[in-house]
Design an enzyme around this catalytic site. Structure first.
Site, PDB file in Angstrom:
ATOM      1  N   ARG A   1       0.842  -1.204   0.000  1.00  0.00           N
ATOM      2  CA  ARG A   1       0.000   0.000   0.000  1.00  0.00           C
ATOM      3  C   ARG A   1       0.876   1.252   0.000  1.00  0.00           C
ATOM      4  O   ARG A   1       0.550   2.238  -0.656  1.00  0.00           O
ATOM      5  CB  ARG A   1      -0.944  -0.017   1.217  1.00  0.00           C
ATOM      6  CG  ARG A   1      -1.989   1.087   1.148  1.00  0.00           C
ATOM      7  CD  ARG A   1      -3.040   0.941   2.221  1.00  0.00           C
ATOM      8  NE  ARG A   1      -2.514   1.119   3.564  1.00  0.00           N
ATOM      9  CZ  ARG A   1      -3.217   0.953   4.675  1.00  0.00           C
ATOM     10  NH1 ARG A   1      -4.498   0.598   4.600  1.00  0.00           N
ATOM     11  NH2 ARG A   1      -2.680   1.146   5.854  1.00  0.00           N
TER      12      ARG A   1
ATOM     13  N   LYS B   1      -2.555   7.145   1.022  1.00  0.00           N
ATOM     14  CA  LYS B   1      -2.291   7.463   2.435  1.00  0.00           C
ATOM     15  C   LYS B   1      -1.210   8.546   2.434  1.00  0.00           C
ATOM     16  O   LYS B   1      -0.025   8.282   2.652  1.00  0.00           O
ATOM     17  CB  LYS B   1      -1.861   6.193   3.175  1.00  0.00           C
ATOM     18  CG  LYS B   1      -2.185   6.236   4.662  1.00  0.00           C
ATOM     19  CD  LYS B   1      -2.151   4.840   5.239  1.00  0.00           C
ATOM     20  CE  LYS B   1      -2.079   4.857   6.745  1.00  0.00           C
ATOM     21  NZ  LYS B   1      -3.138   5.573   7.433  1.00  0.00           N
TER      22      LYS B   1
ATOM     23  N   GLU C   1     -16.119   6.274   5.611  1.00  0.00           N
ATOM     24  CA  GLU C   1     -15.330   5.641   6.674  1.00  0.00           C
ATOM     25  C   GLU C   1     -15.231   6.618   7.836  1.00  0.00           C
ATOM     26  O   GLU C   1     -15.811   7.698   7.796  1.00  0.00           O
ATOM     27  CB  GLU C   1     -13.941   5.288   6.141  1.00  0.00           C
ATOM     28  CG  GLU C   1     -13.166   6.508   5.644  1.00  0.00           C
ATOM     29  CD  GLU C   1     -11.839   6.177   4.987  1.00  0.00           C
ATOM     30  OE1 GLU C   1     -11.235   5.160   5.329  1.00  0.00           O
ATOM     31  OE2 GLU C   1     -11.390   6.969   4.140  1.00  0.00           O
TER      32      GLU C   1
HETATM   33  N1  PXG Z   1      -9.189   4.845   6.871  1.00  0.00           N
HETATM   34  C1  PXG Z   1      -8.259   5.813   7.007  1.00  0.00           C
HETATM   35  C2  PXG Z   1      -8.538   7.149   6.461  1.00  0.00           C
HETATM   36  C3  PXG Z   1      -7.056   5.533   7.665  1.00  0.00           C
HETATM   37  O1  PXG Z   1      -6.129   6.479   7.792  1.00  0.00           O
HETATM   38  C4  PXG Z   1      -7.850   3.268   8.026  1.00  0.00           C
HETATM   39  C5  PXG Z   1      -9.009   3.603   7.353  1.00  0.00           C
HETATM   40  C6  PXG Z   1      -7.668   1.858   8.513  1.00  0.00           C
HETATM   41  O2  PXG Z   1      -6.665   1.202   7.774  1.00  0.00           O
HETATM   42  P1  PXG Z   1      -5.761   0.041   8.396  1.00  0.00           P
HETATM   43  O3  PXG Z   1      -4.895  -0.376   7.253  1.00  0.00           O
HETATM   44  O4  PXG Z   1      -4.980   0.636   9.529  1.00  0.00           O
HETATM   45  O5  PXG Z   1      -6.694  -1.035   8.816  1.00  0.00           O
HETATM   46  C7  PXG Z   1      -6.846   4.232   8.196  1.00  0.00           C
HETATM   47  C8  PXG Z   1      -5.603   3.898   8.935  1.00  0.00           C
HETATM   48  C9  PXG Z   1      -2.755   7.135  13.222  1.00  0.00           C
HETATM   49  C10 PXG Z   1      -3.052   5.949  12.413  1.00  0.00           C
HETATM   50  O6  PXG Z   1      -1.709   7.144  13.858  1.00  0.00           O
HETATM   51  C11 PXG Z   1      -3.859   6.029  11.298  1.00  0.00           C
HETATM   52  C12 PXG Z   1      -4.120   4.893  10.571  1.00  0.00           C
HETATM   53  C13 PXG Z   1      -3.589   3.718  10.959  1.00  0.00           C
HETATM   54  C14 PXG Z   1      -2.789   3.672  12.066  1.00  0.00           C
HETATM   55  C15 PXG Z   1      -2.517   4.787  12.812  1.00  0.00           C
HETATM   56  O7  PXG Z   1      -3.556   8.054  13.226  1.00  0.00           O
HETATM   57  N2  PXG Z   1      -4.940   4.993   9.486  1.00  0.00           N
END
Ligand code: PXG
Length: 288
Positions: free
Chosen positions: A52, A151, A184
Site C-alpha cells: 500500500r 495514504k 469511513e
Molecule cells: N481509513 C483511514 C482514512 C485511515 O487512515 C484506516 C481507514 C484503517 O486502515 P488500516 O490499514 O490501519 O486497517 C486508516 C488507517 C494514526 C493511524 O496514527 C492512522 C491509521 C492507521 C494507524 C494509525 O492516526 N490509518
C-alpha cells in the site's frame, strides 16, 4: 534510553532525527505514510502495508529510494532497537528538501523515516462498551480532488472531521463521501451487520482500503458469515443490527450510537464480538 529512529539508511537517536524546514513533506504535506503494528515481535501484514505504501507513492509520482525488502527489514530493526515486541510503527516518506515552490522536480533527497513507539489506544472502557459517533459535516475528499486511496501526509480532511467529532464529545466521527454515502471514519473503516450479513463500503465510496478491513473480511468468510461490499447511507447505520470500525490502532471496536441514535440494542452485538475475538486471535497467533 533515548528512542532510536531509522532515517534513510541508519538508526539515529531521536534528537538527531530531524528533517529540513524546506522538506516538501512539511511545507505541502507532499509525501506518504503507513501505520503498522507489531504483536509479540511480528509485524502484522507487513507485505500488505509495504504494497500500500508503494501504491500511495506511485500515485503521487514519488520514488521511494529503497527496496520494499530493505524497508521491511528497517521496520523490524527499529522495533528491535527500541525493545518493542508489541508496538506501533510509523513509516513516513517525504518528497525531500526543495525550493519554496510546489515544484516536486525541484526537490532532492526524499526522506525515509521509521518511528517505533508504544501504541496509543482508545480508552479500554470505550472499546469494551462501544463507541458513540457523530456524522461529520466535513465530507471525505472528492476522489477527483485527492484520492482517499492514497495514504498521503495531507490528512487535514480527516483532521477536520476528527475535530468535529471531538467537539461533539466523541472520539471518532463518521465521514460521508461527496454523494452523501457512508465512506469511513477518520482513521478507521466501518462495517454494519444486517440480518446476519456483514456490509462495508466499497473502495469507490472514497475510502482507504484498510488492511484490518481486509483481514476482518477474510475472518468473516472463514467463519461462514456472509460479507460483501455495498453502498451504505446513514439510514443503513441507523437501522443496522450492529456496527463496528476497524483499523490498525483500533483493531475491531463496536459502535453503539450514531448521531445520538442507538444502533441495534445499543450494546456490542454478537457478530461484532465474534469478529473482534477472531481478530485478536489472528494477530496474536504470530500469523504474518
Ligand atoms: N481509513 C483511514 C482514512 C485511515 O487512515 C484506516 C481507514 C484503517 O486502515 P488500516 O490499514 O490501519 O486497517 C486508516 C488507517 C494514526 C493511524 O496514527 C492512522 C491509521 C492507521 C494507524 C494509525 O492516526 N490509518
Amino acid at each position: 534510553m533515548p528512542r532510536l529512529v531509522f532515517m534513510n539508511d541508519r538508526l539515529v537517536p531521536e534528537a538527531e532525527a530531524r528533517v529540513s524546514v524546506f522538506d516538501h513533506g512539511l511545507l505541502y504535506g507532499d509525501g506518504v505514510f503507513e501505520g503498522l503494528r507489531a504483536y509479540a515481535g511480528r509485524v502484522f501484514r507487513l507485505r500488505e502495508h509495504l504494497q500500500r505504501l508503494w501504491a500511495s507513492a506511485r500515485a503521487i509520482c514519488l520514488e521511494i529510494p529503497m527496496t520494499p525488502e530493505r524497508l521491511g527489514a528497517a521496520i523490524e530493526e527499529t522495533l528491535a532497537a527500541n525493545g518493542l515486541a508489541d508496538g506501533y510503527v510509523r513509516v513516513v516518506i517525504t518528497r525531500g528538501a526543495g525550493s519554496l515552490g510546489l515544484d516536486p522536480a525541484r526537490t532532492r533527497d526524499p526522506q525515509v523515516i521509521v518511528i517505533a513507539d508504544t501504541i496509543a489506544l482508545y480508552p479500554a472502557e470505550l472499546t469494551a462498551k462501544g463507541l458513540r459517533l457523530v456524522t461529520a459535516a466535513t465530507q471525505r475528499s472528492h476522489p477527483a480532488a485527492l484520492s482517499p486511496r492514497i495514504k498521503s501526509l495531507n490528512y487535514l480532511n480527516n483532521i477536520m472531521a476528527k475535530l468535529e467529532g471531538q467537539q461533539a464529545g466523541c472520539v471518532e466521527a463518521l465521514m460521508l463521501n461527496h454523494k452523501g454515502e457512508v465512506a469511513e471514519c477518520t482513521a478507521d473503516n466501518v462495517f454494519v451487520v444486517r440480518g446476519g450479513r456483514l456490509l462495508t463500503p466499497p473502495p469507490d465510496a472514497g475510502i482507504l482500503e484498510g488492511i484490518t478491513r481486509g483481514a476482518v473480511m477474510e475472518l468473516a468468510l472463514a467463519a461462514g458469515i456472509d460479507c460483501r461490499e455495498a453502498t451504505l447511507t446513514r439510514h443503513d447505520l441507523y437501522t443496522a443490527d450492529e456496527c463496528f470500525i476497524t483499523g490498525t490502532a483500533a483493531e475491531v471496536v463496536p459502535v453503539v450510537e450514531l448521531d445520538g441514535r442507538k444502533i441495534g440494542t445499543g450494546t456490542p452485538g454478537p457478530i461484532t464480538l465474534r469478529l473482534q475475538a477472531a481478530f485478536h486471535a489472528l494477530v496474536r497467533s504470530g500469523a504474518p
